[in-house]
Design a protein around this motif. Sequence first.
Motif, PDB file in Angstrom:
ATOM      1  N   UNK A 240      -0.974 -40.202  -9.965  1.00 54.89           N
ATOM      2  CA  UNK A 240      -0.793 -41.648 -10.130  1.00 54.89           C
ATOM      3  C   UNK A 240      -1.186 -42.024 -11.551  1.00 54.89           C
ATOM      4  N   UNK A 241      -0.351 -42.796 -12.228  1.00 52.34           N
ATOM      5  CA  UNK A 241      -0.642 -43.221 -13.591  1.00 52.34           C
ATOM      6  C   UNK A 241      -1.736 -44.284 -13.588  1.00 52.34           C
ATOM      7  N   UNK A 242      -2.868 -44.051 -14.262  1.00 52.03           N
ATOM      8  CA  UNK A 242      -3.945 -45.057 -14.301  1.00 52.03           C
ATOM      9  C   UNK A 242      -3.495 -46.327 -15.007  1.00 52.03           C
ATOM     10  N   UNK A 243      -4.115 -47.425 -14.631  1.00 50.76           N
ATOM     11  CA  UNK A 243      -3.818 -48.706 -15.266  1.00 50.76           C
ATOM     12  C   UNK A 243      -4.915 -49.106 -16.233  1.00 50.76           C
ATOM     13  N   UNK A 244      -4.880 -50.367 -16.634  1.00 51.17           N
ATOM     14  CA  UNK A 244      -5.865 -50.914 -17.559  1.00 51.17           C
ATOM     15  C   UNK A 244      -6.923 -51.706 -16.786  1.00 51.17           C
ATOM     16  N   UNK A 245      -8.156 -51.580 -17.237  1.00 54.11           N
ATOM     17  CA  UNK A 245      -9.264 -52.278 -16.593  1.00 54.11           C
ATOM     18  C   UNK A 245     -10.046 -53.136 -17.569  1.00 54.11           C
TER      19      UNK A 245
END
Length: 418
Positions: A240-245
């Motif tokens: 799964x491609x990580x997102x921004x936090x």
Amino acid sequence: MLMTDTIKAATAAELPPLGQHEPPLQGVRVLDLSRVLAAPFCAMMLADLGAEVIKVEHPKGGDQTRHWGTAIQGGERTYYLAINRTKQSIAIDFSKPEGAELVKALARESDVLVENYMLGALDRYGLGYEALCAENPRLIYCSVSGYGRTGPSAQRPGYDSVIQAESGIMSITGEPDGEPSKAGVPICDITAGMYATQAILAAIVRRLRNGHGEAIDIALFDCTLANHTSVAANALLLDHAPGRYGNSHADIIPQGMYHASDGPIMFHVGSDAQFARFCSDVLDMPALAADPRFVDNDGRRANRDVLDELMSKRLKTRSRQDWIPLFRRAGVPAGVVQNVLEALRSDESKARDMVCEIDHPTAGRINLVNSPLKMRESTLAPPAAPPLLGEHTDRILEGRLKLDAAAIAGLRAAGIVG
């Protein structure tokens, strides 16, 4: 005109034993054929550690960074000054055969060569690894490039901002609902320089064992992928491609920037025990730690939005001056958000000697960031001013290559050295 047989041939000597508190790379000779940031940063780290670093630049203009950033008193510019301290500069046009012979002669008596030219560029002048290694088998030849010396992009130029985009760093940097963002510093260049330094030091140790040099291939793209660490593990293992936090964290909750009544603070709660102390001793909300939704990190991660709202409301009720001592006493890492100048002038920076004063030949007394390396039994080389273009040309040609004044004058008149 200078002929090959007028140049003294030599090979890198065995390193002598070190006395206590001497720089660990004292006696190591480094030929720096690099420009811009990643590889020059590597060569500067080697100079900090005591290596003699000779920076080779074209007589007309030199390193591109001599023309980047803001000019200060004397005309030198901030960008170049940041990454070239404690080096010597020799100005050689090695596109001319006589100039290439000078560089070859320097390489014959060097331990390390650092370069970041496009693939095959130095081979045209007889300065590639194979040619120089044939004359100096002990030479450690480190190439730093955007995409490495193999692979489909080996012929492409590589720049930090583009590498940040292609490596995925931008995709995980910025606010969740905002645009991807690059880091505020050229992180790909800087870490590639650090990885290059690590590889060179390992090659020096290897050479002590078997007497042979090494070819090192460092790519900004590779180094930036390696920097992903836990983010890469999440991507690969969970598919799964990580997102921004934003200023929060994908896995560890709570962590982030929150606003006190008078400005932002940043804190990091790294364990369930820390969270309990944070709730009771900092926020004075002990019931929060006992809430089933927040009792462990998995629960806090699943309910991060609810927890975030509760913490944010509480933290706005007091000033940073009130909150920070509470964090300190509770053993929860926290600090105020400072600008760069505040950080450089902070008590921590002063105590750790992180800003050095250097006498510069044209700019006078200047302040630069110091090396972060600290060792008990060794000292670093005293920081010296980044060299003017060709400042040490005559000294190197006379001292290293044993050329007399007439020969140097002839080279200068022919535009081969500056």
